[in-house]
Write a protein that holds these residues in place. Structure first.
Motif, short mmCIF file in Angstrom:
data_model
loop_
_atom_site.label_atom_id
_atom_site.label_comp_id
_atom_site.label_asym_id
_atom_site.label_seq_id
_atom_site.Cartn_x
_atom_site.Cartn_y
_atom_site.Cartn_z
N GLN A 91 0.91 -1.60 -0.14
CA GLN A 91 0.10 0.01 -0.26
C GLN A 91 0.91 1.73 0.02
O GLN A 91 0.56 2.39 -0.62
N LEU A 92 1.88 1.27 1.09
CA LEU A 92 2.78 2.72 1.08
C LEU A 92 3.47 2.85 -0.72
O LEU A 92 4.18 3.32 -1.30
N PHE A 93 3.83 1.51 -1.25
CA PHE A 93 4.76 1.26 -2.52
C PHE A 93 3.84 2.31 -3.58
O PHE A 93 4.44 2.98 -4.05
N GLU A 94 2.72 2.25 -3.56
CA GLU A 94 1.79 2.52 -4.53
C GLU A 94 1.68 3.20 -4.44
O GLU A 94 1.35 4.45 -5.49
N GLN A 95 1.09 3.85 -3.14
CA GLN A 95 1.24 5.50 -2.66
C GLN A 95 2.25 6.58 -3.24
O GLN A 95 1.94 7.37 -3.52
N LEU A 96 3.08 5.71 -2.54
CA LEU A 96 4.06 7.01 -3.42
C LEU A 96 4.03 7.03 -4.67
O LEU A 96 4.64 7.69 -5.11
N GLU A 97 4.41 5.53 -5.07
CA GLU A 97 3.95 4.85 -7.27
C GLU A 97 2.90 6.89 -7.73
O GLU A 97 3.46 7.67 -8.64
N SER A 98 2.04 6.61 -6.32
CA SER A 98 0.74 7.78 -7.55
C SER A 98 1.68 9.19 -7.32
O SER A 98 0.83 10.03 -7.60
N SER A 99 2.04 9.67 -6.11
CA SER A 99 2.76 10.64 -5.69
C SER A 99 3.59 11.05 -6.96
O SER A 99 3.54 12.15 -7.40
N LYS A 100 4.33 10.60 -7.74
CA LYS A 100 5.67 10.71 -8.83
C LYS A 100 4.81 11.46 -9.65
O LYS A 100 5.03 12.86 -10.23
N ALA A 101 3.40 11.06 -10.08
CA ALA A 101 2.47 11.74 -10.82
C ALA A 101 2.33 13.63 -10.50
O ALA A 101 2.98 14.47 -11.61
N TYR A 102 2.05 14.34 -9.25
CA TYR A 102 2.32 15.30 -9.01
C TYR A 102 3.88 15.73 -9.12
O TYR A 102 4.29 17.00 -9.75
N TYR A 103 4.49 15.46 -9.23
CA TYR A 103 6.32 16.24 -9.43
C TYR A 103 6.52 15.53 -10.47
O TYR A 103 7.43 17.08 -11.03
N ASP A 104 5.89 15.09 -11.54
CA ASP A 104 6.25 15.16 -13.08
C ASP A 104 5.35 16.25 -13.15
O ASP A 104 5.87 16.98 -14.12
N TRP A 105 4.19 16.49 -12.55
CA TRP A 105 3.61 17.56 -13.29
C TRP A 105 4.10 18.91 -12.97
O TRP A 105 4.25 19.90 -13.28
N LEU A 106 4.96 19.11 -11.55
CA LEU A 106 5.05 20.34 -10.96
C LEU A 106 6.76 20.41 -11.52
O LEU A 106 7.14 21.63 -11.92
N LYS A 107 7.44 19.24 -12.41
CA LYS A 107 8.57 19.44 -12.89
C LYS A 107 8.46 20.05 -14.51
O LYS A 107 8.76 21.67 -15.33
N ARG A 108 7.14 19.35 -14.94
CA ARG A 108 7.14 20.12 -16.36
C ARG A 108 6.13 21.89 -15.79
O ARG A 108 6.71 22.40 -16.95
N LEU A 109 5.59 22.26 -14.61
CA LEU A 109 5.33 23.57 -14.51
C LEU A 109 6.42 24.11 -14.88
O LEU A 109 6.48 25.18 -15.15
#
Length: 180
Positions: A144-162
């Motif tokens: 569950q923690l692994f998957e939660q962390l994996e899903s948070s990567k979308a935010y960091y990808d978005w923030l980098k693109r921003l």
């Protein structure tokens, strides 16, 4: 110095803006004194370190450190004038340029720090998940923690693109600058 009420009103207006700039910069992790320094420089054309020190009553080391911090943020530039020994400094007066200089490096740092932590945490969790005979509750919690962390990567990808879009100016295609 002019002692007229009109001059006092102008100085009061200037001080009000300087104070609000300092407060705003404080919200983003820049000390209030450095914010006041930037605000003061913003209100003037060019200033030497001595002029800044005299106006703000700051020590020379504090002044130099503050100016260096503002230069590192790319919101203050050192200027050169032939025949003048003292350096002058000028603040970025275009807040759109200030924005594109100030925020993207902070966002990129956030991405770098958090993605590195996520990847390290996921490697540790993967080690746990690879163990033979693992308790099912522990396995589920690690997964569950692994998957939660994996899903948070979308935010960091978005923030980098921003950050990239702001730095390149591409953001202004989507949210144009409107002058009045």
């Amino acid at each position: 110095m002019d002692e007229s009420p009109e001059f006092a009103a102008i100085e009061q207006a200037r001080d009000l803006v300087i104070d609000s700039i300092a407060e705003t910069m404080d919200l983003y992790g820049i000390t209030r004194s450095v914010g006041i320094l930037y605000g003061t420089m913003y209100m003037r054309d060019e200033m030497t370190l001595d002029e800044m020190r005299e106006e703000l009553q700051m020590s020379k080391p504090s002044m130099s450190t503050g100016v260096k911090k503002l230069q590192d943020l790319n919101v203050v530039k050192k200027t050169f004038h032939r025949g003048i020994r003292k350096h002058t400094f000028v603040a970025e007066k275009d807040f759109f340029k200030f924005f594109t200089n100030f925020f993207p490096p902070k966002w990129e740092r956030e991405v770098q720090v958090n993605v590195a932590a996520i990847e390290e945490a996921q490697a540790d969790l993967q080690d746990v998940l690879n163990k033979e005979g693992l308790n099912e509750d522990i396995k589920n919690e690690a997964l569950q923690l692994f998957e939660q962390l994996e899903s948070s990567k979308a935010y960091y990808d978005w923030l980098k693109r921003l950050a990239d879009a702001v730095q390149s100016g591409e953001i202004f295609k989507f949210i144009p600058i409107e002058t009045k």
